[in-house]
Motif scaffolding. Sequence first.
Motif, short mmCIF file in Angstrom:
data_model
loop_
_atom_site.label_atom_id
_atom_site.label_comp_id
_atom_site.label_asym_id
_atom_site.label_seq_id
_atom_site.Cartn_x
_atom_site.Cartn_y
_atom_site.Cartn_z
N LYS A 282 0.83 -1.19 0.00
CA LYS A 282 0.00 0.00 0.00
C LYS A 282 0.88 1.25 0.00
O LYS A 282 2.03 1.24 0.43
N ALA A 291 -4.89 -7.05 -5.76
CA ALA A 291 -5.30 -6.58 -7.09
C ALA A 291 -5.76 -7.80 -7.88
O ALA A 291 -5.10 -8.84 -7.86
N LEU A 335 -6.59 1.42 -8.41
CA LEU A 335 -5.88 1.50 -7.14
C LEU A 335 -4.96 2.72 -7.09
O LEU A 335 -4.81 3.35 -6.04
#
Length: 363
Positions: A282, A291, A335
């Motif tokens: 992250k 993912a 993301l």
Amino acid sequence: MSDTEYIDAPLEEMHFLLKKTIEKKASDLIITPNSSPKFRIDGKLVSGEFSILSAERTSALLHSILSEAEFETLLNKHELDFTCGVSHVGRFRVNAYFQRGSIAAAFRPIPSHIPTLKELHLPQSLADLVDYPNGLVLLTGPTGCGKSTTLATLIEIINEKYNYHVITIEDPIEYIYKNKKSVIDQREVGADTDSFANALRNVVRQSPDVILVGEMRDLETISMAITAAETGHLVFSTLHTIYAAQSIHRIVDVFPSHQQQQIRVQLAGCLRAIASQCLLPKLDDEGRIPALEVMVVNSAIRSMITLNDIQQIPSVIQTGAKEGMKTLNQTLKELVEKKLISYDTAIIKSSSIQNFFGRFTID
């Protein structure tokens, strides 16, 4: 106790190391001779302030948590998969093995409860994979990417939603299910059955609605899993592949060349979906986030599998959002835009790097 304290009793020391694994929120503990114990935290190996282990000490640590029969099996076969539990600490999946003539092992914590899709930061649409009446659904990805956990979450959704008989074939058993609407029988390779192939050979006589095969490791297991999916059962399994299209190649390539076209036809008929998963660091360095690439088999993909036109599948996935499909690149883009991962991380994991350049503006 601090990391630096030495514990003379092997069992007490082993329990201490496993407790530290949980406290440090590590995904793995690795013990090996001529090294101090190592913890994998957010994908990276780190050391605690422990003494270097000798070969004799490593052997004693493993011996302390195994029965005499299990330790004898390890000595004879030079590797052993098993689970162990420590009261008030947790359960662990363990692979013990020999390296340079000495015993080493990798321990992975098994969460005490089966997480939800929300807790795993996975899309709720993944729950749709349990609604197929039959066929083959695959969870794929590299080792340590969370396939087993995602699979356990899907089985728990079935447990809460359907009155099914679920049979799992695992090596070893990881998550423990409590029967809710479904009845779940868990079979462990080595303890309850000799092999995945033997269990699959008999499973259709055990009146299952859903079959979970922990891993499709070889030709016989893959062949039987496909047959079970063809005969009216919903089959879940895993592969160590990164992309959906690659997974199809991996299955077909296991078979002799003269059987491959027949396997393509069978796979086109029974494959329902492939979800490929990876874990990424992250942006704030607070853990990792999954993912996904999701392929749902429609008529176009079915035709491509039959005709061995696999290279065209990613373009179908890219335009298949209405059917629940998404490429890894599309997930990576989301993301990055949500500031959950870095642009550099997306580039490293991208299946097609050229598609990323110019796609984002960097603040």
